[in-house]
Motif scaffolding. Structure first.
Motif, PDB file in Angstrom:
ATOM      1  N   LEU A 106       0.549  -1.041  -0.209  1.00  0.00           N
ATOM      2  CA  LEU A 106      -0.636   0.151   0.039  1.00  0.00           C
ATOM      3  C   LEU A 106       0.455   1.529   0.180  1.00  0.00           C
ATOM      4  O   LEU A 106       0.310   2.064  -0.888  1.00  0.00           O
ATOM      5  N   ALA A 107       2.036   1.362   0.660  1.00  0.00           N
ATOM      6  CA  ALA A 107       3.008   2.851   0.906  1.00  0.00           C
ATOM      7  C   ALA A 107       3.118   2.789  -0.772  1.00  0.00           C
ATOM      8  O   ALA A 107       3.712   3.456  -0.699  1.00  0.00           O
ATOM      9  N   CYS A 108       4.303   1.829  -1.095  1.00  0.00           N
ATOM     10  CA  CYS A 108       4.428   1.866  -2.300  1.00  0.00           C
ATOM     11  C   CYS A 108       3.872   2.303  -3.614  1.00  0.00           C
ATOM     12  O   CYS A 108       3.757   3.112  -4.313  1.00  0.00           O
ATOM     13  N   GLY A 109       2.663   1.457  -3.710  1.00  0.00           N
ATOM     14  CA  GLY A 109       1.458   1.784  -4.706  1.00  0.00           C
ATOM     15  C   GLY A 109       0.438   3.928  -4.301  1.00  0.00           C
ATOM     16  O   GLY A 109       0.919   4.119  -5.617  1.00  0.00           O
ATOM     17  N   LEU A 114       1.695   8.577  -6.572  1.00  0.00           N
ATOM     18  CA  LEU A 114       2.420  10.279  -6.718  1.00  0.00           C
ATOM     19  C   LEU A 114       3.970  10.436  -8.039  1.00  0.00           C
ATOM     20  O   LEU A 114       3.028  11.671  -8.661  1.00  0.00           O
ATOM     21  N   VAL A 115       4.020   9.531  -8.199  1.00  0.00           N
ATOM     22  CA  VAL A 115       5.226   9.516  -8.969  1.00  0.00           C
ATOM     23  C   VAL A 115       4.777   9.537 -10.163  1.00  0.00           C
ATOM     24  O   VAL A 115       5.759  10.578 -11.539  1.00  0.00           O
ATOM     25  N   GLY A 116       4.088   8.895 -10.458  1.00  0.00           N
ATOM     26  CA  GLY A 116       3.034   8.946 -11.688  1.00  0.00           C
ATOM     27  C   GLY A 116       2.039  10.606 -11.879  1.00  0.00           C
ATOM     28  O   GLY A 116       2.240  10.613 -13.028  1.00  0.00           O
ATOM     29  N   LEU A 191      15.294  -2.931 -15.010  1.00  0.00           N
ATOM     30  CA  LEU A 191      15.881  -3.772 -16.306  1.00  0.00           C
ATOM     31  C   LEU A 191      13.098  -4.366 -15.962  1.00  0.00           C
ATOM     32  O   LEU A 191      12.907  -4.241 -16.950  1.00  0.00           O
ATOM     33  N   THR A 192      13.383  -4.937 -14.857  1.00  0.00           N
ATOM     34  CA  THR A 192      11.750  -5.340 -14.661  1.00  0.00           C
ATOM     35  C   THR A 192      10.653  -3.615 -15.227  1.00  0.00           C
ATOM     36  O   THR A 192       9.268  -4.064 -15.666  1.00  0.00           O
ATOM     37  N   ALA A 193      10.785  -2.431 -14.849  1.00  0.00           N
ATOM     38  CA  ALA A 193      10.141  -1.401 -15.020  1.00  0.00           C
ATOM     39  C   ALA A 193      10.347  -0.967 -16.683  1.00  0.00           C
ATOM     40  O   ALA A 193       9.608  -0.797 -16.746  1.00  0.00           O
ATOM     41  N   ARG A 205       3.838   8.336 -22.562  1.00  0.00           N
ATOM     42  CA  ARG A 205       3.482   7.756 -21.497  1.00  0.00           C
ATOM     43  C   ARG A 205       4.618   7.070 -20.226  1.00  0.00           C
ATOM     44  O   ARG A 205       4.831   6.659 -19.518  1.00  0.00           O
ATOM     45  N   MET A 206       5.920   6.817 -21.633  1.00  0.00           N
ATOM     46  CA  MET A 206       6.268   5.487 -21.389  1.00  0.00           C
ATOM     47  C   MET A 206       7.295   5.953 -20.084  1.00  0.00           C
ATOM     48  O   MET A 206       7.157   5.297 -18.784  1.00  0.00           O
ATOM     49  N   ILE A 207       7.261   7.403 -20.023  1.00  0.00           N
ATOM     50  CA  ILE A 207       8.583   7.968 -19.185  1.00  0.00           C
ATOM     51  C   ILE A 207       7.940   7.917 -17.275  1.00  0.00           C
ATOM     52  O   ILE A 207       8.140   7.058 -15.843  1.00  0.00           O
ATOM     53  N   ALA A 208       6.641   8.069 -17.209  1.00  0.00           N
ATOM     54  CA  ALA A 208       5.749   7.711 -16.253  1.00  0.00           C
ATOM     55  C   ALA A 208       5.472   6.680 -15.301  1.00  0.00           C
ATOM     56  O   ALA A 208       5.717   6.202 -14.538  1.00  0.00           O
ATOM     57  N   LEU A 209       5.784   5.318 -16.392  1.00  0.00           N
ATOM     58  CA  LEU A 209       4.744   4.431 -16.346  1.00  0.00           C
ATOM     59  C   LEU A 209       6.476   3.583 -16.071  1.00  0.00           C
ATOM     60  O   LEU A 209       6.252   2.556 -14.834  1.00  0.00           O
ATOM     61  N   PHE A 210       7.400   4.254 -15.984  1.00  0.00           N
ATOM     62  CA  PHE A 210       8.639   3.606 -15.985  1.00  0.00           C
ATOM     63  C   PHE A 210       9.073   4.105 -14.514  1.00  0.00           C
ATOM     64  O   PHE A 210       9.398   3.319 -13.454  1.00  0.00           O
ATOM     65  N   GLY A 211       8.392   5.575 -14.014  1.00  0.00           N
ATOM     66  CA  GLY A 211       8.878   5.722 -12.588  1.00  0.00           C
ATOM     67  C   GLY A 211       7.991   5.086 -12.025  1.00  0.00           C
ATOM     68  O   GLY A 211       8.503   4.465 -10.390  1.00  0.00           O
ATOM     69  N   GLN A 212       6.258   4.706 -12.288  1.00  0.00           N
ATOM     70  CA  GLN A 212       5.283   3.685 -10.829  1.00  0.00           C
ATOM     71  C   GLN A 212       6.265   2.624 -11.309  1.00  0.00           C
ATOM     72  O   GLN A 212       5.707   1.596 -10.218  1.00  0.00           O
ATOM     73  N   GLY A 213       6.699   1.729 -12.612  1.00  0.00           N
ATOM     74  CA  GLY A 213       7.263   0.444 -12.427  1.00  0.00           C
ATOM     75  C   GLY A 213       8.216  -0.063 -11.570  1.00  0.00           C
ATOM     76  O   GLY A 213       8.682  -0.947 -11.089  1.00  0.00           O
ATOM     77  N   VAL A 214       8.983   1.355 -10.747  1.00  0.00           N
ATOM     78  CA  VAL A 214      10.386   1.255  -9.820  1.00  0.00           C
ATOM     79  C   VAL A 214       9.760   1.170  -8.880  1.00  0.00           C
ATOM     80  O   VAL A 214       9.861   0.747  -8.061  1.00  0.00           O
ATOM     81  N   ALA A 215       8.039   2.201  -8.075  1.00  0.00           N
ATOM     82  CA  ALA A 215       7.933   2.104  -7.228  1.00  0.00           C
ATOM     83  C   ALA A 215       7.378   1.421  -6.480  1.00  0.00           C
ATOM     84  O   ALA A 215       7.401   0.190  -5.379  1.00  0.00           O
TER      85      ALA A 215
END
Length: 248
Positions: A106-109, A114-116, A191-193, A205-215
């Motif tokens: 939940l914290a990471c979600g 926020l990152v997205g 890599l997974t992100a 939106r790839m940059i935003a998706l990458f940031g969300q993937g990292v989070a």
């Protein structure tokens, strides 16, 4: 004594199929199935999508929800690989979230949201609102209109099904395989992100998706369990799913 030590030693090829960790084969099977089914559906549904406005409301929902089928297949390869070559979904992936998974997830979600949000603000300035605000969910909501039953089903897929299948692929099979070869954890996270962002097929939106993937991946990094990243992914997808009910 040397013979006894040799008998008790672990097999060098444990976890390998044709010299490659089974998770890699499961990952590429899931990803390959995703793209193959996407191509088939694109060919089959081309005419159906073109005349979508003219169809009855009872026909629109099933046609649009078929667009989710490739996504659901992403987790099939990792699941089959775990059943055939691994120790099962719970042991290989930590699939069932525990109390710590829920807290960390939940914290990471929330952090992923926020990152997205912040990265999408930047992308709005670069690409404009039409490119960033449009996407699969917007098209889905506009197609379903006020069909409540289909909207609920679509929301359940976005919040529950998609996080399970995508996390099995990225933070499950792919992560485990890279870890098997002792790739640094920070590199696995990135890599997974990156693959997570690319598979969504939204270049603007790839940059935003990458940031969300990292989070989201941080949940897996902290707990070592895919169940935590599933919770993070579901929390990240909840607000967009709720927005399905507010779009005209």
């Amino acid at each position: 004594m040397g013979r006894e030590h040799e008998d008790n030693a672990p097999e060098v090829r444990d976890g390998l199929v044709f010299g490659v960790h089974w998770g890699f084969l499961a990952f590429f099977a899931g990803l390959g199935g995703y793209y193959l089914v996407s191509l088939v559906l694109a060919a089959v549904l081309t005419g159906s999508v073109d005349d979508l406005p003219a169809r009855a409301s009872t026909e629109i929902g099933p046609i649009i929800l078929l667009a989710f089928l490739p996504n659901l297949l992403l987790g099939l390869g990792p699941a089959i690989g775990s059943w055939l070559r691994g120790r099962g979904l719970r042991a290989d992936y930590g699939l069932i979230p525990n109390a710590r998974d829920l807290k960390v997830g939940l914290a990471c979600g929330g952090f992923a949201l926020l990152v997205g949000y912040l990265l999408n603000l930047v992308l709005l300035a670069v690409y404009g609102p039409e490119s960033v605000n449009s996407g699969p969910l917007v098209e889905l909501a506009s197609g379903l209109g006020d069909e409540l039953v289909w909207l609920i089903l679509a929301a359940l897929v976005v919040v529950l099904a998609a996080p399970v299948t995508e996390e099995l692929l990225f933070r499950g099979a792919m992560w485990n395989s890279l870890a098997f070869y002792r790739v640094p954890q920070w590199a696995i996270l990135l890599l997974t992100a990156l693959v997570f962002a690319q598979v969504h097929g939204e270049p603007s939106r790839m940059i935003a998706l990458f940031g969300q993937g990292v989070a989201i991946g941080v949940a897996r990094l902290v707990t070592g369990r895919t169940g935590a990243s599933m919770v993070a992914h579901a929390a990240n997808n909840l607000p967009p799913a709720l927005l399905l009910f507010t779009m005209p």
